[in-house]
Design an enzyme around this catalytic site. Structure first.
Site: not given
Length: 415
Positions: A205, A125, A231, A208
């Site tokens: 990261d 990202h 999220k 997600q």
């Protein structure tokens, strides 16, 4: 196990699914990789804070200030337990995943020298690219990008070469855990093991990850792990930075102000700063979001992350099955997707046009490059249509999407 009865209970906990949207349609929400919806418990927690205990934290002597402080520190403890960190002060509150990555990138600047190496991958990202690009520019260090193979997996041959030949020059590896484009999971345990043999740090990261699977930062031996509340069924404007205690103590603050000072002096060299975590959390924190995020975690724990994972995996397989029946559809990484994020295109039709028509039927999808242009350009230069599923989605919604995709193609074919 999430059966029909359990699913009905889950959906009733999310107010956005219990009302009609424009044109008297129910919302079919397939944009969960961008942000998830919020249950009543989170929304009520925010409302309760502002109605009953609105007060600043850490520096008050009165009742509601102390209560606010107790509640955010309780939330910190809940987050610590959720990811199995060793200490609650290893949990740092930020504005989001992006903010957390920037804190590390700028916080380690003094340790990065000319010709040192920072490693990322082609599937990152933008939030996990641009901070490192700027750090390399400022320090004259080098950014190495691990390429992808034909199956969209990270090719680790360059990593092996750099760790073997450059050794101490390789300072940090920063990689996504689960891709926000195709739901592919990187083997972070393998990469971390390789890095630590070379005394190289690793940032993961996890934006997600935590809504789909459990993370044990000690088991994976992760140095830094970053994610966002919004999220994971929580509020916006809150990020979490986990770091090993010994490493966080070496991070230089990148912002300065109230709450981080133990003893002040106009002589900068004589200022005494607070210990972790406050030294890295100057100013007033996002109190209501921090408190309410603990309700998100409680909600996930109540349903059970393994139950969530099992049900979402079934949804993913069903969605791939239905979509594969559509003529001229390109399903990227169809055979390697592990988590419920699917990117696809339909031949001869622009993803934005498909997305706009689906919106008229009350279906929310994401179109474009998903803030991951290097990856999306690798698979398709014009962008993709992305659906991302959650445990509140249903098989019936997937059927509805399938039917309306066929309808969208029919409409566009006549233009």
């Amino acid at each position: 196990m999430i059966d029909k009865k359990k699913l009905n209970y889950i959906r009733k906990q999310f107010p956005i699914f219990n009302k009609k949207i424009f044109d008297n349609k129910n919302l079919v929400y397939f944009d969960n990789a961008s942000t998830t919806q919020k249950p009543y418990s989170v929304i009520k927690s925010i409302e309760k804070y502002y109605k009953n205990i609105n007060s600043n934290v850490h520096r008050g002597s009165h009742y509601i200030s102390n209560l606010s402080t107790l509640k955010i520190e309780k939330s910190r403890k809940i987050i610590q337990k959720f990811i199995n960190a060793s200490y609650n002060h290893e949990i740092i509150f930020t504005k989001g995943t992006t903010d957390s990555i920037n804190l590390i990138a700028l916080g380690i600047k003094k340790y990065i020298k000319q010709d040192d190496i920072i490693i990322i991958s082609q599937m990152e990202h933008h939030s996990n690219i641009i901070p490192w690009q700027n750090l390399c520019k400022e320090t004259k260090s080098k950014l190495e990008v691990l390429p992808l193979d034909k199956n969209y997996n990270i090719n680790l041959s360059l990593l092996d070469y750099l760790l073997e030949k450059k050794k101490e020059k390789v300072k940090i590896i920063s990689l996504v855990h689960i891709s926000n484009v195709i739901g592919l999971e990187n083997n972070i345990k393998k990469i971390i093991n390789k890095a630590h043999k070379n005394n190289t740090l690793v940032l993961i990261d996890g934006a997600q990850s935590l809504s789909h699977t459990n993370i044990n930062v000690k088991k994976f031996d992760i140095d830094f792990y970053v994610f966002s509340s919004h999220k994971i069924y929580g509020p916006t404007g809150l990020g979490i930075l986990y770091g090993k205690e010994k490493l966080l103590k070496k991070i230089s603050p990148i912002q300065f102000g109230g709450g981080m000072v133990k003893n002040f002096s106009f002589n900068l060299n004589k200022i005494e700063y607070e210990d972790l975590p406050l030294i890295l959390e100057p100013g007033t924190p996002n109190i209501s979001s921090i408190i309410s995020f603990s309700e998100s975690i409680k909600f996930i724990n109540k349903i059970g992350i393994n139950n969530i994972k099992e049900y979402e995996n079934k949804l993913l397989k069903y969605a791939l099955y239905k979509l594969s029946k559509i003529d001229n559809i390109f399903l990227y990484g169809k055979n390697i997707i592990k988590y419920p994020i699917i990117s696809f295109n339909i031949k001869n039709y622009h993803p934005f046009d498909i997305g706009m028509i689906l919106d008229k039927y009350g279906i929310a999808v994401r179109t474009g490059n998903h803030c991951a242009q290097p990856f999306v350009k690798f698979i398709n230069k014009k962008g993709t249509i992305r659906i991302s599923l959650s445990f509140y989605n249903t098989y019936e919604e997937i059927d509805y999407l399938y039917n309306k995709l066929l309808k969208s193609i029919k409409i566009l074919s006549k233009i």
